[in-house]
Design an enzyme around this catalytic site. Structure first.
Site, PDB file in Angstrom:
ATOM      1  N   LYS A  80       0.890  -1.163   0.000  1.00  7.08           N
ATOM      2  CA  LYS A  80       0.000   0.000   0.000  1.00  7.08           C
ATOM      3  C   LYS A  80       0.926   1.210   0.000  1.00  7.08           C
ATOM      4  O   LYS A  80       1.229   1.798   1.045  1.00  7.08           O
ATOM      5  CB  LYS A  80      -0.934  -0.030   1.218  1.00  7.08           C
ATOM      6  CG  LYS A  80      -2.096   0.935   1.098  1.00  7.08           C
ATOM      7  CD  LYS A  80      -3.194   0.607   2.086  1.00  7.08           C
ATOM      8  CE  LYS A  80      -4.197   1.748   2.198  1.00  7.08           C
ATOM      9  NZ  LYS A  80      -4.949   2.019   0.967  1.00  7.08           N
TER      10      LYS A  80
HETATM   11  N1  PMP Z   1      -7.323  -1.557  -3.530  1.00 13.02           N
HETATM   12  C1  PMP Z   1      -6.860  -0.314  -3.295  1.00 13.02           C
HETATM   13  C2  PMP Z   1      -6.143   0.395  -4.377  1.00 13.02           C
HETATM   14  C3  PMP Z   1      -7.062   0.286  -2.049  1.00 13.02           C
HETATM   15  O1  PMP Z   1      -6.609   1.516  -1.811  1.00 13.02           O
HETATM   16  C4  PMP Z   1      -7.776  -0.404  -1.053  1.00 13.02           C
HETATM   17  C5  PMP Z   1      -8.019   0.246   0.279  1.00 13.02           C
HETATM   18  N2  PMP Z   1      -6.939   0.026   1.141  1.00 13.02           N
HETATM   19  C6  PMP Z   1      -8.245  -1.689  -1.338  1.00 13.02           C
HETATM   20  C7  PMP Z   1      -8.001  -2.238  -2.594  1.00 13.02           C
HETATM   21  C8  PMP Z   1      -8.988  -2.494  -0.317  1.00 13.02           C
HETATM   22  O2  PMP Z   1      -8.160  -2.809   0.749  1.00 13.02           O
HETATM   23  P1  PMP Z   1      -8.690  -2.979   2.237  1.00 13.02           P
HETATM   24  O3  PMP Z   1      -9.895  -3.831   2.165  1.00 13.02           O
HETATM   25  O4  PMP Z   1      -7.564  -3.631   2.946  1.00 13.02           O
HETATM   26  O5  PMP Z   1      -9.009  -1.625   2.746  1.00 13.02           O
END
Ligand code: PMP
Length: 293
Positions: A159
């Site tokens: 991330k």
């Molecule tokens: N893809 C992207 C590009 C994101 O920014 C997020 C949010 N963090 C997600 C998928 C979903 O991740 P999560 O469920 O861990 O928030």
């Protein structure tokens, strides 16, 4: 409306080991992170005073850093404790938490071997990413002109701030055209994800199909929802999904910490009506996070 700017609010932010006044949580313009995207972050939610999947998020921050060659100078336990301390200090009951780690300003150039790694954690009250009306009807997506990059072209499972350059550009372009968000294809032209959420399709076989997360985040919400779907009797298939298959999809929804479970009503020419599956999983997710009993 954007509300109060994020650098001018009351409250406390945890930065490099201690809570400091919100407005003092600053960094220098010659920070490496600003110029070279040497930053990783998290998005976490608090429901009814309880942080959902805190340890998973703390672990992912450390893992994201590692993928960028940045050793976060705190353990998972220390990040968990710092997060809880920040939530408590700001009296957040239902809100969002933003941990972020970045390279400092000791070096200004591509090489950043001697830069220090900083960490901050901020939190604020935040009800819903998409409005209740949008969520009921389903959000409207349009295809991005950018694609999720191949796994050998970027640290796609981190991330990492740099991976969001095309997310902001895509979301702006979608909003300028009157859409709510954008759908990314992967580098091979298959369905990938939205700009901050994973995607699921209910197909005519009665199963939920979702793209294999080989070039984007395997979201913590995605993993939670796969578990909830199975508990509710839905089989989940992870595979490569072609764009044209949207024509057969009966229900579509996206998942993310911010988006939670949000039905999709439209992706360009393809239309969907949120139905039983969306309803079941929204309800199950709200229960899982502790929003409802
Ligand atoms: N893809 C992207 C590009 C994101 O920014 C997020 C949010 N963090 C997600 C998928 C979903 O991740 P999560 O469920 O861990 O928030």
């Amino acid at each position: 409306m954007a509300g109060a700017p994020f650098d001018d609010r009351d409250g406390l932010i945890w930065q490099d080991g201690k809570l400091i006044p919100w407005r003092d949580a600053t960094l220098h313009v010659l920070s490496h992170a600003l110029h070279y995207a040497s930053a990783v972050f998290e998005g976490v939610r608090v429901y009814n005073g309880k942080v959902f999947k805190l340890t998973e998020h703390s672990q992912r921050l450390i893992d994201s850093g590692e993928m960028l060659g940045m050793k976060i100078p705190y353990t998972v336990e220390e990040l968990d404790a710092a997060t809880l301390e920040t939530v408590k200090a700001n009296n957040i009951v239902d809100g969002y938490i933003r941990p972020v780690a970045w390279r400092g300003s000791e070096m200004m150039g591509v090489s950043a071997q001697q830069t220090s790694i900083h960490v901050a954690i901020a939190t604020w009250e935040w009800p819903s990413y998409f409005s209740p009306e949008m969520r009921k009807k389903g959000i409207r997506l349009t295809q991005s002109k950018w694609r999720r990059p191949a796994p050998d072209t970027a640290p796609v499972h981190a991330k990492a701030a740099g991976l969001y350059m095309i997310c902001t550009m895509s979301k702006h372009s979608a909003e300028d055209k009157g859409y709510d968000d954008s759908l990314f294809l992967n580098w091979k032209g298959q369905i990938a994800e939205a700009t901050g959420a994973n995607i699921f399709l209910l197909m005519p076989d009665g199963k939920l199909h979702t793209p294999t997360p080989d070039c984007f985040l395997n979201g913590i919400t995605r993993q939670t929802v796969i578990g909830l779907a199975k508990e509710n009797g839905y089989e989940v298939v992870e595979r490569e999904i072609e764009l044209e298959e949207l024509a057969d999809a009966q229900e579509v929804f996206v998942t993310g910490t911010a988006a939670e479970v949000t039905p999709v009503g439209e992706i360009d020419q393809y239309k969907f009506t949120p139905g039983k599956v969306c309803e079941t999983l929204i309800e199950a997710y709200e229960k899982a996070v502790g929003k409802t009993a």
